[in-house]
Scaffold this motif. Structure first.
Motif: not given
Length: 201
Positions: A66-68, A108-122
């Motif tokens: 997931s990306m939050d 109009t143009e994407v230059t910086v994307v910051e995000f939290n990536l989490s990976i866990y046992d579903d």
């Protein structure tokens, strides 16, 4: 080892940069549990600005990716993306952002994307996350990064503006999708995640 800041180098020639951007893999995670790669970027996909992702689950568990807390050019803009990859399997996934939201924000143009990536046992939400980390990706190279600065309007209503945060009311829409709508512009000036809420309205 994942790196928290990833820049995709741009070429001097703009057309070459665009071509390079669309074909270059960016490895976010590659360890004994999983692999997450940004394979390509489609700026004008039918669903809007889109990341094409490669996911691999190397474990014997079903994993949720997931990306939050996603921001683009410094403004919160969440694609609301999450997916399950079953044990030992691989997946190709698209992560798309709403073009209407881009237009509203003024992207109009994407230059910086910051995000939290989490990976866990579903299947076991009480288990420790296999990954929970913040990443910053510069799709056009770090030197091209720009942060959106909103131009104040005479019609803005300032509810509060202090050293920690700001809240402006930027307009009203009597016929909003969910009914009468008040549009707000929020600024978090701290190094913490803040919750803005309205009660007793």
């Amino acid at each position: 080892t994942p790196t928290p800041e990833i820049a995709v180098s741009a070429q001097d020639d703009e057309s070459s940069a665009a071509s390079e951007l669309l074909e270059q893999d960016v490895v976010l995670v590659d360890d004994e549990n999983c692999t997450v790669k940004l394979v390509s970027v489609a700026p004008d996909n039918d669903w809007g600005y889109t990341w094409n992702m490669y996911l691999e689950n190397k474990t014997e568990q079903n994993l949720m990716f997931s990306m939050d807390d996603v921001s683009i050019n410094g403004v919160m803009c969440d694609p609301f993306w999450a997916t399950v990859v079953t044990a030992g399997k691989k997946a190709n996934q698209e992560i798309s952002w709403d073009p209407d939201e881009f237009e509203q924000i003024g992207i109009t143009e994407v230059t910086v994307v910051e995000f939290n990536l989490s990976i866990y046992d579903d299947d076991d939400w009480n288990a420790a996350d296999l990954l929970n980390e913040t990443f910053t990706v510069y799709p056009l190279g770090e030197d091209a990064a720009t942060i959106i600065e909103r131009t104040p309007a005479d019609s803005d209503i300032t509810l509060f503006d202090n050293d920690s945060c700001t809240m402006l009311i930027t307009g009203f829409d009597p016929d909003g999708l969910w009914g009468y709508t008040m549009n707000a512009y929020l600024i978090n000036k701290t190094d913490k995640t803040l919750v803005f809420s309205i009660d007793d309205a």
